[in-house]
Design an enzyme around this catalytic site. Structure first.
Site, short mmCIF file in Angstrom:
data_model
loop_
_atom_site.label_atom_id
_atom_site.label_comp_id
_atom_site.label_asym_id
_atom_site.label_seq_id
_atom_site.Cartn_x
_atom_site.Cartn_y
_atom_site.Cartn_z
N ASN A 9 0.87 -1.18 0.00
CA ASN A 9 0.00 0.00 0.00
C ASN A 9 0.91 1.23 0.00
O ASN A 9 1.52 1.55 1.02
CB ASN A 9 -0.90 -0.04 1.25
CG ASN A 9 -1.73 1.22 1.39
OD1 ASN A 9 -1.79 2.05 0.47
ND2 ASN A 9 -2.39 1.38 2.53
N TRP A 10 0.97 1.88 -1.15
CA TRP A 10 1.90 3.01 -1.28
C TRP A 10 1.36 4.27 -0.61
O TRP A 10 2.07 5.27 -0.51
CB TRP A 10 2.20 3.28 -2.76
CG TRP A 10 2.96 2.17 -3.43
CD1 TRP A 10 3.23 0.93 -2.93
CD2 TRP A 10 3.55 2.21 -4.73
NE1 TRP A 10 3.95 0.19 -3.84
CE2 TRP A 10 4.16 0.95 -4.96
CE3 TRP A 10 3.62 3.18 -5.75
CZ2 TRP A 10 4.82 0.64 -6.15
CZ3 TRP A 10 4.29 2.87 -6.93
CH2 TRP A 10 4.88 1.63 -7.12
N LYS A 11 0.09 4.25 -0.23
CA LYS A 11 -0.55 5.42 0.41
C LYS A 11 -0.37 6.67 -0.46
O LYS A 11 -0.31 6.56 -1.69
CB LYS A 11 -0.03 5.60 1.84
CG LYS A 11 -0.16 4.31 2.66
CD LYS A 11 0.04 4.50 4.13
CE LYS A 11 -0.10 3.16 4.83
NZ LYS A 11 -0.04 3.26 6.29
N HIS A 94 -9.48 1.15 4.93
CA HIS A 94 -8.21 1.34 5.63
C HIS A 94 -8.43 2.26 6.84
O HIS A 94 -9.23 3.19 6.76
CB HIS A 94 -7.15 1.93 4.68
CG HIS A 94 -5.77 1.86 5.25
ND1 HIS A 94 -5.33 2.77 6.19
CD2 HIS A 94 -4.76 0.98 5.06
CE1 HIS A 94 -4.09 2.44 6.54
NE2 HIS A 94 -3.73 1.36 5.87
N GLU A 96 -6.82 4.64 7.96
CA GLU A 96 -6.60 6.06 7.68
C GLU A 96 -7.84 6.68 7.03
O GLU A 96 -8.14 7.85 7.24
CB GLU A 96 -5.35 6.23 6.80
CG GLU A 96 -4.08 6.00 7.62
CD GLU A 96 -2.92 5.40 6.84
OE1 GLU A 96 -2.92 5.42 5.60
OE2 GLU A 96 -1.99 4.90 7.51
N GLU A 164 -5.07 -4.81 10.66
CA GLU A 164 -4.06 -3.78 10.86
C GLU A 164 -4.35 -3.01 12.15
O GLU A 164 -5.14 -2.05 12.13
CB GLU A 164 -4.08 -2.79 9.68
CG GLU A 164 -3.78 -3.43 8.34
CD GLU A 164 -3.21 -2.43 7.36
OE1 GLU A 164 -2.14 -2.69 6.81
OE2 GLU A 164 -3.82 -1.35 7.16
N GLY A 170 2.76 2.43 10.80
CA GLY A 170 3.69 3.55 10.65
C GLY A 170 4.43 3.92 11.91
O GLY A 170 5.01 5.00 12.00
N SER A 210 3.77 -1.90 10.28
CA SER A 210 5.23 -1.90 10.45
C SER A 210 5.90 -3.22 10.05
O SER A 210 6.86 -3.66 10.67
CB SER A 210 5.59 -1.53 11.90
OG SER A 210 5.14 -0.23 12.21
N GLY A 231 3.06 -1.09 4.23
CA GLY A 231 3.05 0.33 3.90
C GLY A 231 4.44 0.81 3.54
O GLY A 231 4.94 0.56 2.44
N GLY A 232 5.10 1.48 4.48
CA GLY A 232 6.41 2.09 4.24
C GLY A 232 7.42 1.21 3.51
O GLY A 232 8.08 1.67 2.57
P1 13P Z 1 3.24 0.55 7.59
O1 13P Z 1 3.73 -0.74 7.02
O2 13P Z 1 3.92 1.76 7.04
O3 13P Z 1 3.18 0.50 9.08
O4 13P Z 1 1.70 0.70 7.08
C1 13P Z 1 0.85 -0.37 7.22
C2 13P Z 1 -0.40 -0.09 6.47
O5 13P Z 1 -1.18 0.76 6.87
C3 13P Z 1 -0.63 -0.82 5.22
O6 13P Z 1 -1.91 -0.61 4.75
#
Ligand code: 13P
Length: 254
Positions: A9-11, A94, A96, A164, A170, A210, A231-232
């Site tokens: 997930n590149w956000k 998600h 967020e 999640e 994050g 993470s 994510g990251g």
């Molecule tokens: P991180 O891997 O950056 O913690 O993000 C997880 C996430 O929200 C994937 O959708």
């Protein structure tokens, strides 16, 4: 036998130019890895360019959200019909989106239905806040988040779930493999109670929060965890490749 999935997930990261460069860097090696469903979810504006780059690739493309109406006066929104020709999967609900854009269990459910209607496969995210975790509300929150989606959503090859926990996203503070496994086992039991054992055993449930190349083994070693939503670490080619490779070789060895 559930095929593992690693989804990136590149956000809200990468310009189109950067997205294209990242895909070019990852594609050759990612394509050589089998035994894992490999998914990348760049921002909407890069989907068309990335789709072109993924012609005849085994890498699947996903969006990060959609709106549930097919068309109309909804300035700034992206409809399921617009995505249907561009990608195969879509992340829905998600944390967020729930947190910053006030998505509710009801709107998330509408989005799941809208995705299925056009043949998009949803990755439905669920998870509790730090406070809910600390006050012992995790199971209650997850049950509510899972309450509306219908049994049809769980038809083979349909929905993928991603657990999640918000406190792990994050933060660099991932859940432990055991913790994540226990909660995912609870999710599977919950689905079993709602829709039966067969459906519960077939659905893929990923862990997210993470995940890195250094800790992925801890998660995929667990019997209930079928992969990760990253994510990251999905923004760095070498990290993401390592996560996918480790998942492939662990499941093969099993
Ligand atoms: P991180 O891997 O950056 O913690 O993000 C997880 C996430 O929200 C994937 O959708």
């Amino acid at each position: 036998m559930r095929i593992p999935m690693i989804a990136g997930n590149w956000k809200m990261n990468t310009t189109v130019t950067e997205a294209v460069a990242l895909v070019k860097e990852m594609r050759p090696e990612l394509d050589r890895i089998d035994n894992v469903d490999k998914v990348i979810c760049p921002p909407f504006v890069s989907l068309a360019a990335v789709k072109e780059l993924l012609t005849r690739s085994s890498i699947k493309l996903g969006a990060q959200n959609l709106y549930f109406e097919e068309k109309g006066a909804y300035t700034g929104e992206i409809s399921p019909l617009m995505l249907a020709g561009l990608c195969q999967l879509v992340i829905i609900g998600h944390s967020e989106r729930r947190q910053y854009f006030k998505e509710t269990v009801e709107t998330v459910d509408k989005k799941i239905k809208a995705a299925f209607k056009v043949g998009l496969k949803p990755i439905l995210c669920v998870g509790e806040t730090p406070k809910e975790n600390e006050t012992g509300k995790t199971k209650e929150v997850l049950s509510k988040q899972l309450s509306l989606t219908s049994s049809q959503a769980y038809n083979p090859g349909g929905l993928t779930l991603a657990y999640e926990p918000i406190w792990a996203i994050g933060t660099g503070r991932a859940a432990s493999g055991e913790q994540a496994n226990q909660t995912i086992a609870f999710i599977r039991q919950h689905i079993s109670k709602q829709y039966g054992q067969e459906i519960a055993q077939a659905v893929r449930i990923l862990y997210g929060g993470s995940v890195t190349a250094a800790n992925i083994a801890e998660f995929i070693n667990q019997p209930e965890i079928d992969g990760a939503l990253v994510g990251g670490a999905s923004l760095k080619a070498s990290e993401f490749l390592s996560i996918v490779k480790q998942t492939s070789s662990f499941k093969r060895a099993k």
